[in-house]
Design a protein around this motif. Sequence first.
Motif, short mmCIF file in Angstrom:
data_model
loop_
_atom_site.label_atom_id
_atom_site.label_comp_id
_atom_site.label_asym_id
_atom_site.label_seq_id
_atom_site.Cartn_x
_atom_site.Cartn_y
_atom_site.Cartn_z
N ASP A 243 -14.79 9.46 16.73
CA ASP A 243 -14.95 8.30 15.86
C ASP A 243 -16.44 8.22 15.53
OD1 ASP A 243 -14.42 5.73 14.63
OD2 ASP A 243 -15.35 4.85 16.41
N LYS A 244 -16.81 7.52 14.45
CA LYS A 244 -18.24 7.43 14.10
C LYS A 244 -18.92 6.21 14.72
CE LYS A 244 -19.75 5.79 10.10
NZ LYS A 244 -20.80 4.80 10.43
N THR A 245 -18.44 5.02 14.36
CA THR A 245 -19.13 3.79 14.72
C THR A 245 -19.07 3.52 16.22
OG1 THR A 245 -18.53 2.89 12.57
CG2 THR A 245 -19.31 1.32 14.23
N GLY A 246 -20.24 3.43 16.85
CA GLY A 246 -20.31 3.15 18.27
C GLY A 246 -20.09 4.36 19.15
N THR A 247 -19.71 5.49 18.55
CA THR A 247 -19.49 6.72 19.32
C THR A 247 -20.61 7.72 19.03
OG1 THR A 247 -17.10 6.34 19.24
CG2 THR A 247 -17.84 8.56 19.81
N LEU A 248 -20.71 8.12 17.76
CA LEU A 248 -21.81 8.98 17.35
C LEU A 248 -23.02 8.14 16.89
CD1 LEU A 248 -19.84 11.70 15.35
CD2 LEU A 248 -20.86 11.93 17.63
N THR A 249 -22.73 6.90 16.51
CA THR A 249 -23.81 6.02 16.05
C THR A 249 -23.95 4.84 17.00
OG1 THR A 249 -22.37 4.62 14.68
CG2 THR A 249 -23.26 6.62 13.66
N GLN A 250 -24.99 4.02 16.79
CA GLN A 250 -25.26 2.92 17.70
C GLN A 250 -24.33 1.73 17.50
OE1 GLN A 250 -29.44 2.05 17.23
NE2 GLN A 250 -30.07 4.08 17.94
N GLY A 251 -23.63 1.68 16.37
CA GLY A 251 -22.67 0.62 16.15
C GLY A 251 -23.27 -0.68 15.64
N ARG A 252 -24.54 -0.65 15.27
CA ARG A 252 -25.15 -1.85 14.69
C ARG A 252 -26.14 -1.42 13.63
NH1 ARG A 252 -27.35 -1.13 19.80
NH2 ARG A 252 -29.60 -0.76 19.81
N PRO A 253 -26.27 -2.19 12.53
CA PRO A 253 -27.16 -1.79 11.44
C PRO A 253 -28.63 -1.93 11.83
CG PRO A 253 -26.23 -3.95 11.00
CD PRO A 253 -25.56 -3.45 12.23
N ALA A 254 -29.47 -1.07 11.24
CA ALA A 254 -30.93 -1.15 11.44
C ALA A 254 -31.59 -0.82 10.10
CB ALA A 254 -31.37 -0.17 12.52
N LEU A 255 -32.76 -1.39 9.89
CA LEU A 255 -33.49 -1.14 8.64
C LEU A 255 -33.99 0.30 8.63
CD1 LEU A 255 -34.67 -2.37 6.03
CD2 LEU A 255 -36.74 -2.92 7.35
N SER A 256 -33.58 1.05 7.61
CA SER A 256 -34.00 2.46 7.56
C SER A 256 -35.03 2.71 6.44
CB SER A 256 -32.79 3.36 7.34
OG SER A 256 -32.11 2.99 6.16
N GLU A 257 -35.02 1.87 5.39
CA GLU A 257 -36.00 2.06 4.31
C GLU A 257 -36.23 0.72 3.61
OE1 GLU A 257 -36.68 4.78 0.29
OE2 GLU A 257 -35.25 5.45 1.82
#
Length: 751
Positions: free
Chosen positions: A449-463
């Motif tokens: 799965d992507k959200t919370g598994t490969l990713t941190q599961g919370r939005p962050a400012l990227s640009e």
Amino acid sequence: MGHCCHHHHSKEHAAGHRHHAGCAPRSEPAPCGAVPTAAETAQGPDGPPSDEEDDRRGSRHHWRIAGMDCPSCAAKIETAVRRLPGVQSAEVRFATERLLVRLAPPGNPAEVEQAIIAAGFTPLTAPRAPLPAPTPWWRSQLDILTLLALMLAAALSGLLSPPLGQALFTLATLWGLVPIARQAWRLARSGSPFSIETLMTVAATGALFLGETAEAAMVLLLFMVGEKLESLAASRARKGVKALMALVPEQARRLTADGPVEVGAAELVPGDRIEVHPGGRLPADGELLTPLAAFDESAVTGESLPVERKEGERLAAGSLVVDVPVQLRVTSEPGDNTVDRILHLMEQADANRAPIARFIERFSRWYTPAMMLAALLVILLPPLAFGADWQTWIYRGLALLLIGCPCALVISTPAAVTSALAAATRLGVLIKGGAALEQLGRIDTLAFDKTGTLTQGRPALSELKAYPPAEHRQALALAAGLEAGSHHPLARALVAAAEERGLAPASVDDKRTLAGAGMEGRWQGQAMLLCSPAHLPDAWLTQEQHRDLARLRAGGHTLVVLALGQSVLALFALNDRLRDDAEDGIATLKALNIDCLMLTGDHDQAAARIAGQLGIGYRAGLRPEDKLAEVERLGRTHSLAMVGDGINDAPALRRASVGIAMGQGTDVALDNADVALSHNRLTGLADAIRLSRATHANIRQNVTLALGLKAIFLVTSLTGLTGLWLAVLADTGATALVTLNALRLLRFRGG
């Protein structure tokens, strides 16, 4: 261990079954012990069969079953029920503890209940079992504690008086053996004569017969400990059903001509109007009647960010209302909302997945009767056919029975599995039983799965793009000032970004939430707006800003704009970042020749960005049923494991050969997975697979050792070269060697 326990601890099981009350419809109970789950009333994609079909195919009946500790219990119940006249089919769903039986007219459900009881299990007919009073832990473990106390007393007494020690070991063996022998007898009468209980009964009785009482007691102790662990894992796994049903509130606020009325969620029917306040979950699927609102659908869809919904859009039960009170028109029938269907998918996945038949269980079907028959023939044939000495051949027959006593063989697999499970726990990997450990080493494909598994599961400012007259720091301070105090994940991300850069939020007046759109306020006398680009008139954006929006959208970012007056000051791009250990975790798996793939409910651009960073394939926009279908498709050609953390992953986790949950995931994902990463590090996956492969090798060594020694001493005992004492030494020596070899796994260290 790969077997079922004696079922004399029924209170302990009942405690683990009360949560299934949540599965039952809240209306009156069905007849004949039928306890359909809410999901079952949906009857799957084809709908319920017609009365004519029911007459032709027989009547359907359902029971919940107490006392099942492992999938082989399920097989024993099926065997017992299928032997009854009039039973067309019988299927046990182990995960949800339900027995589904189809009876030909005039089938008698009471006979089915009697067969279940005769096999040593309990059919539960009440839709809501009363909550039993909690019992102290020592009471539920009384059988093991008593056996252990008797063995310690016997060992100490044997130092002073060997005959007393022998007598106490005999007593200890009988204490442990009686309930196992009773269950073996029940199962034999129900059509499973050569169960693992039979194997243990023969082993312990044979050892008692030859005076090896200490060994008999030790084997029984190990067997009982393994059973308790199996029972614990089973009851833990079933908590997922309760957690899933908890997503849908019991009560709903129905709007009537006389005003709002509190009703049970099960009473809602299509067409009802309901109201849900912020922080509440939807009690049914519905159509939105409010113009605009934001919903957190992560529990159901896996989408990491709240989603804006407009009037007329469909919403799933279990979704969380984020910003404003909403009104909905109910669209789902009772027992057929989205969460019910996920529960139904979990059950179907469990039914379609054949339980791994453990080696010993299969082997014992012919090994136990074969050895008993061989020992009897050795005792009877030579004296009767050739006039040989009875005493000599009774002696050799008993030696053969002892060599055939499968102690080393019985211990070979669970000893290795127990050691491996302990080593895995130290590595931060919780593996639920030997079947999952066995299967883990065979996988060649991992779906994430992507959200919370490969990713941190919370939005962050990227640009952040700032446009004159604003500059970066000022734009971020203004955004943080407008969003300060909001619980929306995007708002928190902007406030956190300002804090990381040491910026104090700007002072903004007249702050106000725009339902489903964003925030507005006043700064230095001018109107300020923070919202999605979709809510801004095109005329407010310059050509450069349009180009930046298109570029960032293509990169899979979530976009927020800051406008002052009628001009855009800044453009914020947010996304769900990769976990710190994601790249290392995927690299270590590729080094083990395991293919990796991402399955996500997120949109294609976001999925492509994450998959590109990791160098793996992906499938995007998948609903829970799509994930399940994809896992089934891949599982036909690969040995597949699935890694996830959300409720929407639960059916796929259960359907995969091995389901793996992240430690911070939802209770439903954790409880429906075979493996959980308690430390939450993806690099632990490779450790777990290496450990499983090492355990496979260790079990093969143990089985070869146990059977090899038996084969050698079988020949020597029958030819008279070795006597009874060497046969005892062969059996106990093999047991000791197998155990020592298994203990080597405790020293396993991750890569």
